[in-house]
Design an enzyme around this catalytic site. Structure first.
Site, PDB file in Angstrom:
ATOM      1  N   LYS A  65      -3.546   8.686   3.444  1.00  0.00           N
ATOM      2  CA  LYS A  65      -2.303   8.335   2.751  1.00  0.00           C
ATOM      3  C   LYS A  65      -1.343   9.520   2.755  1.00  0.00           C
ATOM      4  O   LYS A  65      -0.159   9.368   3.074  1.00  0.00           O
ATOM      5  CB  LYS A  65      -2.635   7.949   1.299  1.00  0.00           C
ATOM      6  CG  LYS A  65      -1.434   7.912   0.378  1.00  0.00           C
ATOM      7  CD  LYS A  65      -1.828   7.497  -1.021  1.00  0.00           C
ATOM      8  CE  LYS A  65      -2.189   8.610  -1.964  1.00  0.00           C
ATOM      9  NZ  LYS A  65      -1.073   9.453  -2.424  1.00  0.00           N
ATOM     10  N   ASN A  66      -1.850  10.701   2.411  1.00  0.00           N
ATOM     11  CA  ASN A  66      -0.960  11.852   2.246  1.00  0.00           C
ATOM     12  C   ASN A  66      -0.455  12.423   3.568  1.00  0.00           C
ATOM     13  O   ASN A  66       0.404  13.306   3.570  1.00  0.00           O
ATOM     14  CB  ASN A  66      -1.656  12.947   1.430  1.00  0.00           C
ATOM     15  CG  ASN A  66      -1.738  12.576  -0.044  1.00  0.00           C
ATOM     16  OD1 ASN A  66      -1.186  11.560  -0.470  1.00  0.00           O
ATOM     17  ND2 ASN A  66      -2.432  13.390  -0.818  1.00  0.00           N
ATOM     18  N   CYS A  79       4.387  12.490 -14.593  1.00  0.00           N
ATOM     19  CA  CYS A  79       3.390  11.460 -14.324  1.00  0.00           C
ATOM     20  C   CYS A  79       2.152  11.812 -15.120  1.00  0.00           C
ATOM     21  O   CYS A  79       2.123  12.829 -15.808  1.00  0.00           O
ATOM     22  CB  CYS A  79       3.094  11.350 -12.838  1.00  0.00           C
ATOM     23  SG  CYS A  79       2.222  12.774 -12.204  1.00  0.00           S
ATOM     24  N   ARG A 113       5.126  18.031 -12.961  1.00  0.00           N
ATOM     25  CA  ARG A 113       5.407  17.957 -11.523  1.00  0.00           C
ATOM     26  C   ARG A 113       6.898  17.984 -11.156  1.00  0.00           C
ATOM     27  O   ARG A 113       7.451  17.017 -10.647  1.00  0.00           O
ATOM     28  CB  ARG A 113       4.745  16.714 -10.924  1.00  0.00           C
ATOM     29  CG  ARG A 113       3.260  16.748 -11.069  1.00  0.00           C
ATOM     30  CD  ARG A 113       2.596  15.534 -10.495  1.00  0.00           C
ATOM     31  NE  ARG A 113       2.388  15.634  -9.065  1.00  0.00           N
ATOM     32  CZ  ARG A 113       1.707  14.731  -8.370  1.00  0.00           C
ATOM     33  NH1 ARG A 113       1.217  13.688  -8.966  1.00  0.00           N
ATOM     34  NH2 ARG A 113       1.520  14.878  -7.078  1.00  0.00           N
ATOM     35  N   ASP A 166      -7.552  16.726  -5.818  1.00  0.00           N
ATOM     36  CA  ASP A 166      -7.718  15.267  -5.700  1.00  0.00           C
ATOM     37  C   ASP A 166      -9.188  14.840  -5.680  1.00  0.00           C
ATOM     38  O   ASP A 166      -9.473  13.644  -5.636  1.00  0.00           O
ATOM     39  CB  ASP A 166      -7.011  14.752  -4.437  1.00  0.00           C
ATOM     40  CG  ASP A 166      -5.492  14.720  -4.609  1.00  0.00           C
ATOM     41  OD1 ASP A 166      -5.012  14.922  -5.733  1.00  0.00           O
ATOM     42  OD2 ASP A 166      -4.790  14.492  -3.603  1.00  0.00           O
ATOM     43  N   ARG A 215      -3.379   2.127  -4.864  1.00  0.00           N
ATOM     44  CA  ARG A 215      -2.349   3.002  -4.293  1.00  0.00           C
ATOM     45  C   ARG A 215      -2.946   3.880  -3.198  1.00  0.00           C
ATOM     46  O   ARG A 215      -2.231   4.265  -2.271  1.00  0.00           O
ATOM     47  CB  ARG A 215      -1.766   3.908  -5.389  1.00  0.00           C
ATOM     48  CG  ARG A 215      -0.897   3.179  -6.385  1.00  0.00           C
ATOM     49  CD  ARG A 215      -0.201   4.172  -7.279  1.00  0.00           C
ATOM     50  NE  ARG A 215       0.273   5.291  -6.477  1.00  0.00           N
ATOM     51  CZ  ARG A 215       0.483   6.508  -6.925  1.00  0.00           C
ATOM     52  NH1 ARG A 215       0.295   6.795  -8.189  1.00  0.00           N
ATOM     53  NH2 ARG A 215       0.909   7.463  -6.123  1.00  0.00           N
TER      54      ARG A 215
END
Ligand code: UD1
Length: 417
Positions: free
Chosen positions: A22-23, A116, A121, A304, A396
Protein backbone atom coordinates in the site's frame (compact mmCIF):
# COMPACT_ATOMS: atom_id res chain seq x y z
CA UNK A 1 -20.51 -2.37 9.90
CA UNK A 2 -18.70 -5.68 9.31
CA UNK A 3 -17.15 -7.65 12.15
CA UNK A 4 -14.44 -10.27 12.22
CA UNK A 5 -14.99 -13.21 14.52
CA UNK A 6 -12.11 -15.45 15.56
CA UNK A 7 -12.17 -18.64 17.57
CA UNK A 8 -8.63 -18.78 18.88
CA UNK A 9 -6.29 -21.59 19.72
CA UNK A 10 -5.56 -23.10 16.31
CA UNK A 11 -2.02 -23.41 15.01
CA UNK A 12 -1.31 -21.92 11.59
CA UNK A 13 0.02 -24.08 8.82
CA UNK A 14 0.42 -23.28 5.13
CA UNK A 15 1.43 -20.49 2.80
CA UNK A 16 0.25 -17.05 1.73
CA UNK A 17 1.09 -14.75 -1.14
CA UNK A 18 2.40 -11.36 -0.02
CA UNK A 19 0.39 -8.55 -1.68
CA UNK A 20 1.80 -5.35 -3.16
CA UNK A 21 2.67 -2.59 -0.70
CA UNK A 22 0.00 0.00 0.00
CA UNK A 23 2.66 2.51 1.03
CA UNK A 24 4.52 2.06 -2.25
CA UNK A 25 1.42 2.02 -4.46
CA UNK A 26 0.04 5.31 -3.07
CA UNK A 27 3.07 7.47 -4.05
CA UNK A 28 3.42 5.65 -7.39
CA UNK A 29 -0.16 6.54 -8.30
CA UNK A 30 0.41 10.14 -7.18
CA UNK A 31 3.56 10.24 -9.34
CA UNK A 32 1.43 9.63 -12.43
CA UNK A 33 0.33 13.27 -11.98
CA UNK A 34 3.77 14.25 -13.29
CA UNK A 35 3.15 12.72 -16.74
CA UNK A 36 0.73 12.86 -19.66
CA UNK A 37 -0.37 9.49 -21.05
CA UNK A 38 -0.92 5.98 -19.69
CA UNK A 39 1.27 4.74 -16.83
CA UNK A 40 0.97 1.10 -15.88
CA UNK A 41 1.58 -0.25 -12.38
CA UNK A 42 1.81 -3.95 -11.56
CA UNK A 43 1.18 -5.52 -8.15
CA UNK A 44 -1.16 -2.77 -6.85
CA UNK A 45 -3.12 -4.17 -3.88
CA UNK A 46 -6.89 -4.06 -3.78
CA UNK A 47 -7.47 -1.87 -0.72
CA UNK A 48 -9.73 0.93 0.44
CA UNK A 49 -6.77 3.38 0.59
CA UNK A 50 -6.04 2.68 -3.09
CA UNK A 51 -9.67 3.40 -3.95
CA UNK A 52 -9.37 6.64 -1.97
CA UNK A 53 -6.34 7.91 -3.89
CA UNK A 54 -7.99 6.95 -7.17
CA UNK A 55 -11.07 8.93 -6.19
CA UNK A 56 -8.86 11.88 -5.26
CA UNK A 57 -6.96 11.83 -8.56
CA UNK A 58 -10.20 11.31 -10.48
CA UNK A 59 -11.41 14.58 -8.94
CA UNK A 60 -8.50 16.31 -10.76
CA UNK A 61 -9.48 14.70 -14.10
CA UNK A 62 -7.18 11.65 -13.96
CA UNK A 63 -8.58 8.47 -15.57
CA UNK A 64 -7.96 4.85 -14.61
CA UNK A 65 -8.43 1.43 -16.11
CA UNK A 66 -7.35 -2.10 -15.35
CA UNK A 67 -5.61 -4.34 -17.84
CA UNK A 68 -4.31 -7.82 -17.11
CA UNK A 69 -4.22 -7.14 -13.40
CA UNK A 70 -2.27 -3.88 -13.83
CA UNK A 71 -3.55 -0.47 -12.84
CA UNK A 72 -3.35 2.06 -15.68
CA UNK A 73 -3.31 5.75 -14.80
CA UNK A 74 -3.57 8.67 -17.23
CA UNK A 75 -3.15 12.26 -16.02
CA UNK A 76 -3.25 13.75 -19.53
CA UNK A 77 -5.94 16.30 -18.70
CA UNK A 78 -5.90 17.88 -15.29
CA UNK A 79 -8.71 20.34 -14.68
CA UNK A 80 -8.48 20.87 -10.94
CA UNK A 81 -5.73 21.20 -8.34
CA UNK A 82 -8.02 21.01 -5.33
CA UNK A 83 -7.67 18.07 -2.91
CA UNK A 84 -10.82 18.49 -0.85
CA UNK A 85 -11.15 17.91 2.87
CA UNK A 86 -13.70 15.10 2.48
CA UNK A 87 -11.17 12.80 0.82
CA UNK A 88 -7.99 13.99 2.54
CA UNK A 89 -9.41 13.52 6.03
CA UNK A 90 -10.07 9.83 5.36
CA UNK A 91 -6.46 9.22 4.31
CA UNK A 92 -3.49 11.31 5.39
CA UNK A 93 -1.35 10.00 2.53
CA UNK A 94 -3.52 12.17 0.23
CA UNK A 95 -0.93 14.85 0.96
CA UNK A 96 1.26 12.99 -1.58
CA UNK A 97 -0.48 14.93 -4.37
CA UNK A 98 0.92 18.24 -3.09
CA UNK A 99 4.43 17.94 -4.59
CA UNK A 100 3.41 16.52 -7.99
CA UNK A 101 0.58 19.06 -8.47
CA UNK A 102 2.78 22.08 -7.76
CA UNK A 103 5.51 20.70 -10.01
CA UNK A 104 3.20 19.91 -12.93
CA UNK A 105 0.48 22.57 -12.61
CA UNK A 106 2.24 25.36 -10.75
CA UNK A 107 -0.45 25.26 -8.09
CA UNK A 108 -1.98 22.93 -5.50
CA UNK A 109 -4.73 23.37 -2.95
CA UNK A 110 -4.61 20.50 -0.51
CA UNK A 111 -6.65 20.23 2.63
CA UNK A 112 -4.56 19.94 5.79
CA UNK A 113 -4.97 16.33 6.89
CA UNK A 114 -5.44 17.13 10.59
CA UNK A 115 -4.67 14.72 13.41
CA UNK A 116 -5.41 11.04 13.51
CA UNK A 117 -5.69 8.28 16.08
CA UNK A 118 -1.94 7.80 16.39
CA UNK A 119 -0.86 11.41 16.83
CA UNK A 120 -0.84 14.97 15.57
CA UNK A 121 1.15 14.18 12.38
CA UNK A 122 1.82 17.64 10.95
CA UNK A 123 2.99 18.30 7.37
CA UNK A 124 5.22 21.26 8.24
CA UNK A 125 8.31 19.59 6.74
CA UNK A 126 6.59 19.09 3.37
CA UNK A 127 5.59 22.77 3.35
CA UNK A 128 8.97 24.05 4.46
CA UNK A 129 10.73 22.07 1.73
CA UNK A 130 8.43 23.46 -0.98
CA UNK A 131 9.13 26.97 0.32
CA UNK A 132 12.87 26.25 0.17
CA UNK A 133 12.29 25.36 -3.49
CA UNK A 134 10.72 28.75 -4.16
CA UNK A 135 7.01 27.96 -3.75
CA UNK A 136 4.73 30.51 -2.15
CA UNK A 137 2.72 28.73 0.46
CA UNK A 138 -0.32 30.04 2.23
CA UNK A 139 -2.51 28.31 4.84
CA UNK A 140 -6.11 29.37 4.38
CA UNK A 141 -9.42 27.90 5.54
CA UNK A 142 -7.77 24.60 6.44
CA UNK A 143 -6.01 24.30 3.09
CA UNK A 144 -2.37 24.45 2.05
CA UNK A 145 -2.21 26.59 -1.06
CA UNK A 146 1.15 26.30 -2.83
CA UNK A 147 2.15 28.12 -5.99
CA UNK A 148 5.32 28.20 -8.05
CA UNK A 149 5.85 28.98 -11.72
CA UNK A 150 8.68 26.50 -11.68
CA UNK A 151 10.23 25.07 -8.53
CA UNK A 152 13.97 25.46 -8.26
CA UNK A 153 16.46 22.98 -6.91
CA UNK A 154 17.56 23.45 -3.30
CA UNK A 155 19.34 21.76 -0.44
CA UNK A 156 16.61 20.46 1.86
CA UNK A 157 17.36 19.27 5.35
CA UNK A 158 14.56 17.29 6.96
CA UNK A 159 14.45 17.96 10.68
CA UNK A 160 12.86 14.54 11.23
CA UNK A 161 12.88 11.52 8.97
CA UNK A 162 9.59 11.68 7.09
CA UNK A 163 8.54 9.04 4.58
CA UNK A 164 5.77 10.83 2.69
CA UNK A 165 7.69 14.12 3.11
CA UNK A 166 10.71 12.61 1.33
CA UNK A 167 8.44 11.15 -1.37
CA UNK A 168 6.50 14.38 -1.88
CA UNK A 169 9.60 16.52 -2.30
CA UNK A 170 11.40 13.91 -4.41
CA UNK A 171 8.44 14.00 -6.83
CA UNK A 172 8.32 17.81 -6.80
CA UNK A 173 12.07 18.06 -7.46
CA UNK A 174 11.97 15.87 -10.59
CA UNK A 175 10.59 18.82 -12.60
CA UNK A 176 12.42 21.61 -10.75
CA UNK A 177 15.07 23.76 -12.32
CA UNK A 178 18.47 22.52 -11.18
CA UNK A 179 19.57 20.06 -8.54
CA UNK A 180 17.85 19.23 -5.26
CA UNK A 181 19.58 17.45 -2.40
CA UNK A 182 17.39 15.83 0.25
CA UNK A 183 19.35 15.39 3.46
CA UNK A 184 18.22 13.17 6.34
CA UNK A 185 15.90 11.58 3.76
CA UNK A 186 13.83 8.51 4.60
CA UNK A 187 15.53 5.26 3.53
CA UNK A 188 12.39 3.11 3.39
CA UNK A 189 12.13 0.55 0.55
CA UNK A 190 8.96 2.37 -0.58
CA UNK A 191 11.08 5.49 -1.22
CA UNK A 192 13.47 3.41 -3.34
CA UNK A 193 10.54 1.90 -5.26
CA UNK A 194 9.20 5.40 -5.99
CA UNK A 195 12.63 6.63 -7.15
CA UNK A 196 12.87 3.68 -9.56
CA UNK A 197 9.42 4.44 -10.95
CA UNK A 198 10.25 8.15 -11.33
CA UNK A 199 13.53 7.28 -13.07
CA UNK A 200 11.45 5.08 -15.39
CA UNK A 201 9.53 8.28 -16.22
CA UNK A 202 12.80 9.99 -17.15
CA UNK A 203 13.66 11.54 -13.79
CA UNK A 204 17.28 11.71 -12.66
CA UNK A 205 17.41 10.51 -9.07
CA UNK A 206 20.36 8.92 -7.28
CA UNK A 207 20.95 7.95 -3.67
CA UNK A 208 17.44 6.66 -2.85
CA UNK A 209 17.82 4.17 0.01
CA UNK A 210 20.49 6.35 1.65
CA UNK A 211 19.89 9.48 3.72
CA UNK A 212 21.01 11.82 0.94
CA UNK A 213 19.00 11.79 -2.28
CA UNK A 214 20.05 13.82 -5.31
CA UNK A 215 17.49 14.86 -7.90
CA UNK A 216 18.61 16.63 -11.08
CA UNK A 217 15.53 18.36 -12.43
CA UNK A 218 14.34 17.70 -15.99
CA UNK A 219 11.89 19.62 -18.22
CA UNK A 220 9.30 16.89 -18.55
CA UNK A 221 8.57 13.27 -17.66
CA UNK A 222 6.92 10.54 -19.70
CA UNK A 223 4.64 7.64 -18.69
CA UNK A 224 6.20 4.41 -17.50
CA UNK A 225 5.45 0.83 -16.51
CA UNK A 226 6.47 0.11 -12.92
CA UNK A 227 6.11 -2.64 -10.36
CA UNK A 228 5.04 -2.11 -6.76
CA UNK A 229 7.21 -3.90 -4.18
CA UNK A 230 5.85 -6.45 -1.71
CA UNK A 231 4.10 -5.18 1.41
CA UNK A 232 6.62 -5.67 4.21
CA UNK A 233 4.06 -4.80 6.87
CA UNK A 234 1.65 -7.47 5.67
CA UNK A 235 4.47 -10.03 5.46
CA UNK A 236 5.67 -9.04 8.93
CA UNK A 237 2.16 -9.36 10.34
CA UNK A 238 1.99 -12.98 9.12
CA UNK A 239 5.44 -13.79 10.53
CA UNK A 240 4.36 -12.50 13.92
CA UNK A 241 1.08 -14.43 13.57
CA UNK A 242 3.06 -17.67 13.29
CA UNK A 243 4.79 -16.70 16.52
CA UNK A 244 1.65 -16.00 18.52
CA UNK A 245 -0.55 -18.83 17.16
CA UNK A 246 2.26 -21.35 16.75
CA UNK A 247 2.85 -23.42 13.62
CA UNK A 248 4.60 -22.77 10.33
CA UNK A 249 3.78 -20.05 7.80
CA UNK A 250 5.44 -19.67 4.42
CA UNK A 251 5.20 -16.15 2.99
CA UNK A 252 5.75 -16.12 -0.75
CA UNK A 253 6.60 -13.17 -3.02
CA UNK A 254 8.16 -11.12 -0.25
CA UNK A 255 11.54 -9.41 0.00
CA UNK A 256 13.35 -10.94 3.00
CA UNK A 257 16.02 -8.21 2.87
CA UNK A 258 13.37 -5.68 3.95
CA UNK A 259 12.77 -7.55 7.22
CA UNK A 260 16.15 -7.58 8.96
CA UNK A 261 15.00 -5.77 12.11
CA UNK A 262 11.88 -7.90 12.56
CA UNK A 263 13.60 -11.19 11.75
CA UNK A 264 16.36 -10.53 14.30
CA UNK A 265 13.74 -9.86 17.00
CA UNK A 266 11.62 -12.88 16.06
CA UNK A 267 14.70 -15.10 16.26
CA UNK A 268 15.36 -13.66 19.73
CA UNK A 269 11.89 -14.84 20.77
CA UNK A 270 12.95 -18.38 19.84
CA UNK A 271 11.21 -18.56 16.46
CA UNK A 272 12.89 -20.21 13.51
CA UNK A 273 13.01 -17.93 10.47
CA UNK A 274 14.25 -19.30 7.18
CA UNK A 275 14.70 -16.99 4.20
CA UNK A 276 15.11 -17.58 0.48
CA UNK A 277 15.26 -15.29 -2.53
CA UNK A 278 11.61 -14.29 -2.34
CA UNK A 279 10.18 -16.14 0.63
CA UNK A 280 10.27 -16.30 4.41
CA UNK A 281 9.27 -19.37 6.41
CA UNK A 282 8.37 -18.57 10.02
CA UNK A 283 8.08 -21.43 12.49
CA UNK A 284 7.23 -21.33 16.18
CA UNK A 285 7.06 -24.11 18.70
CA UNK A 286 6.19 -23.24 22.26
CA UNK A 287 5.92 -20.02 24.16
CA UNK A 288 7.93 -17.04 22.84
CA UNK A 289 10.65 -15.46 24.96
CA UNK A 290 10.22 -11.79 25.92
CA UNK A 291 12.18 -9.33 23.80
CA UNK A 292 12.44 -5.52 23.93
CA UNK A 293 11.86 -3.43 20.81
CA UNK A 294 12.17 0.23 19.90
CA UNK A 295 10.56 1.61 16.75
CA UNK A 296 12.82 3.60 14.44
CA UNK A 297 12.89 4.82 10.86
CA UNK A 298 14.02 2.16 8.34
CA UNK A 299 16.11 0.03 8.65
CA UNK A 300 15.03 0.09 12.31
CA UNK A 301 12.02 -1.74 13.68
CA UNK A 302 8.90 -0.40 11.86
CA UNK A 303 6.30 1.47 13.87
CA UNK A 304 3.69 -0.18 11.63
CA UNK A 305 4.55 -3.55 13.26
CA UNK A 306 4.77 -2.30 16.85
CA UNK A 307 1.18 -3.19 17.78
CA UNK A 308 1.43 -6.67 16.24
CA UNK A 309 4.72 -7.36 18.05
CA UNK A 310 3.14 -6.21 21.29
CA UNK A 311 0.41 -8.84 20.82
CA UNK A 312 3.13 -11.48 20.58
CA UNK A 313 4.74 -10.20 23.76
CA UNK A 314 1.45 -10.41 25.70
CA UNK A 315 1.84 -14.21 25.76
CA UNK A 316 5.65 -14.34 26.11
CA UNK A 317 7.46 -15.73 29.13
CA UNK A 318 8.76 -12.59 30.86
CA UNK A 319 8.77 -8.80 30.67
CA UNK A 320 9.13 -6.85 27.45
CA UNK A 321 9.67 -3.12 26.98
CA UNK A 322 8.18 -1.74 23.76
CA UNK A 323 9.28 1.80 22.99
CA UNK A 324 7.54 3.89 20.33
CA UNK A 325 9.67 6.75 19.02
CA UNK A 326 7.87 7.67 15.76
CA UNK A 327 4.30 8.50 16.81
CA UNK A 328 3.47 9.92 20.22
CA UNK A 329 0.10 8.26 20.67
CA UNK A 330 0.47 4.86 19.12
CA UNK A 331 -0.62 2.73 22.08
CA UNK A 332 -4.36 2.79 21.45
CA UNK A 333 -4.34 -1.00 21.14
CA UNK A 334 -3.09 -1.42 24.72
CA UNK A 335 -6.47 -1.05 26.42
CA UNK A 336 -8.05 -3.44 23.92
CA UNK A 337 -5.32 -6.05 24.42
CA UNK A 338 -5.95 -5.73 28.16
CA UNK A 339 -9.59 -6.65 27.54
CA UNK A 340 -8.23 -9.99 26.33
CA UNK A 341 -6.28 -10.43 29.57
CA UNK A 342 -2.94 -8.87 28.60
CA UNK A 343 -0.92 -7.19 31.36
CA UNK A 344 0.52 -3.92 30.08
CA UNK A 345 1.57 -0.68 31.74
CA UNK A 346 2.34 2.46 29.72
CA UNK A 347 5.19 4.63 30.97
CA UNK A 348 5.81 7.63 28.74
CA UNK A 349 6.76 6.41 25.30
CA UNK A 350 7.13 2.79 26.43
CA UNK A 351 4.76 -0.05 27.12
CA UNK A 352 5.88 -2.65 29.62
CA UNK A 353 4.31 -5.97 28.78
CA UNK A 354 4.26 -8.83 31.28
CA UNK A 355 3.54 -12.01 29.37
CA UNK A 356 0.58 -14.10 30.55
CA UNK A 357 0.12 -17.83 29.92
CA UNK A 358 -3.22 -17.36 28.10
CA UNK A 359 -5.38 -14.62 26.60
CA UNK A 360 -9.16 -14.98 26.63
CA UNK A 361 -11.44 -13.88 23.79
CA UNK A 362 -13.63 -10.79 24.16
CA UNK A 363 -15.30 -8.14 21.98
CA UNK A 364 -12.70 -5.56 20.92
CA UNK A 365 -12.48 -2.61 18.57
CA UNK A 366 -9.61 -0.71 17.04
CA UNK A 367 -8.87 2.89 16.28
CA UNK A 368 -6.34 2.42 13.51
CA UNK A 369 -5.17 0.05 10.85
CA UNK A 370 -2.22 -1.69 12.49
CA UNK A 371 -3.94 -1.82 15.89
CA UNK A 372 -6.74 -3.82 14.22
CA UNK A 373 -4.17 -6.30 12.94
CA UNK A 374 -2.69 -6.66 16.42
CA UNK A 375 -6.13 -7.55 17.78
CA UNK A 376 -6.61 -10.23 15.14
CA UNK A 377 -3.26 -11.75 16.13
CA UNK A 378 -4.22 -11.68 19.80
CA UNK A 379 -7.57 -13.27 18.88
CA UNK A 380 -5.76 -16.13 17.10
CA UNK A 381 -3.99 -16.96 20.34
CA UNK A 382 -6.86 -16.30 22.77
CA UNK A 383 -9.04 -19.03 24.20
CA UNK A 384 -12.63 -18.64 23.02
CA UNK A 385 -14.21 -16.07 20.76
CA UNK A 386 -12.85 -12.63 19.88
CA UNK A 387 -15.13 -10.27 18.00
CA UNK A 388 -13.39 -7.36 16.27
CA UNK A 389 -15.49 -4.40 15.20
CA UNK A 390 -14.59 -1.34 13.11
CA UNK A 391 -13.14 -3.64 10.49
CA UNK A 392 -13.01 -0.73 8.02
CA UNK A 393 -9.64 0.23 9.49
CA UNK A 394 -8.31 -3.17 8.48
CA UNK A 395 -9.69 -2.93 4.95
CA UNK A 396 -7.66 0.23 4.40
CA UNK A 397 -4.41 -1.73 4.45
CA UNK A 398 -4.81 -5.52 4.38
CA UNK A 399 -6.04 -7.39 1.34
CA UNK A 400 -8.52 -10.16 2.35
CA UNK A 401 -6.74 -10.77 5.63
CA UNK A 402 -9.43 -13.12 6.95
CA UNK A 403 -9.23 -15.27 3.80
CA UNK A 404 -5.46 -15.49 4.11
CA UNK A 405 -5.71 -16.52 7.77
CA UNK A 406 -8.45 -19.05 7.15
CA UNK A 407 -6.34 -20.67 4.43
CA UNK A 408 -3.69 -21.13 7.13
CA UNK A 409 -6.20 -23.00 9.28
CA UNK A 410 -7.44 -20.20 11.54
CA UNK A 411 -11.10 -20.18 12.56
CA UNK A 412 -11.87 -16.66 11.36
CA UNK A 413 -14.82 -15.21 9.51
CA UNK A 414 -16.21 -11.87 8.45
CA UNK A 415 -19.78 -11.20 9.39
CA UNK A 416 -21.52 -8.67 7.18
CA UNK A 417 -23.56 -6.15 9.05
C1 UD1 B 1 4.48 6.85 6.59
C2 UD1 B 1 3.66 5.60 6.35
C3 UD1 B 1 3.10 5.08 7.67
C4 UD1 B 1 4.24 4.87 8.66
C5 UD1 B 1 5.10 6.12 8.78
C6 UD1 B 1 6.34 5.90 9.63
C7 UD1 B 1 2.79 5.97 4.12
C8 UD1 B 1 1.61 6.26 3.26
N1 UD1 B 1 2.56 5.95 5.44
O1 UD1 B 1 3.62 7.82 7.14
O2 UD1 B 1 2.44 3.84 7.41
O3 UD1 B 1 3.69 4.58 9.93
O4 UD1 B 1 5.54 6.55 7.48
O5 UD1 B 1 7.09 4.85 9.11
O6 UD1 B 1 3.87 5.72 3.62
N2 UD1 B 1 6.45 14.65 10.95
C9 UD1 B 1 6.48 16.00 11.27
N3 UD1 B 1 6.31 16.90 10.26
C10 UD1 B 1 6.12 16.54 8.96
C11 UD1 B 1 6.10 15.17 8.65
C12 UD1 B 1 6.28 14.24 9.66
O7 UD1 B 1 6.65 16.36 12.43
O8 UD1 B 1 5.98 17.42 8.09
C13 UD1 B 1 6.61 13.65 12.01
C14 UD1 B 1 5.37 12.78 12.22
O9 UD1 B 1 4.42 13.39 13.04
C15 UD1 B 1 5.98 11.54 12.84
C16 UD1 B 1 7.34 11.42 12.13
O10 UD1 B 1 7.61 12.72 11.61
O11 UD1 B 1 6.19 11.72 14.21
C17 UD1 B 1 7.38 10.43 10.99
O12 UD1 B 1 6.24 10.61 10.15
P1 UD1 B 1 6.26 10.30 8.59
O13 UD1 B 1 7.43 9.45 8.23
O14 UD1 B 1 6.07 11.56 7.86
O15 UD1 B 1 4.94 9.42 8.44
P2 UD1 B 1 4.05 9.36 7.15
O16 UD1 B 1 4.90 9.62 5.97
O17 UD1 B 1 2.81 10.15 7.34
Amino acid sequence: MDKIIISGGRRLLGEINNSGAKNAALPAIAAALLTKGWNSFANVPNLVDIKTIKKLLASFGVVFKEEQGNLLVNAGDINSCLAAYDLVRTMRASVLVLGPLVARMGEARVSLPGGCAIGARPVNLHIRALQDMGAEVELKDGYVIARARRLRGAVIYFDMVTVTGTENIMMAATLAEGTTLLKNAAREPEVVNLAEILNGMGARITGAGTDVIRIDGVDSLHPTAGKIIADRIEAGTFMIAAGIAGGEVLIRNCQPGHHDALIAKLRDTGMKIETGNDYVRATAAGRPRSVDIKTLAYPGFPTDLQAQFMSLMTVAGGLSVITETIFENRFMHVSELMRLGAEIVIQGGSAIVKGVPVLRGAPVMATDLRASASLILAGLAAEGKTELSRVYHLDRGYERIEEKFSRLGAAIERVKA
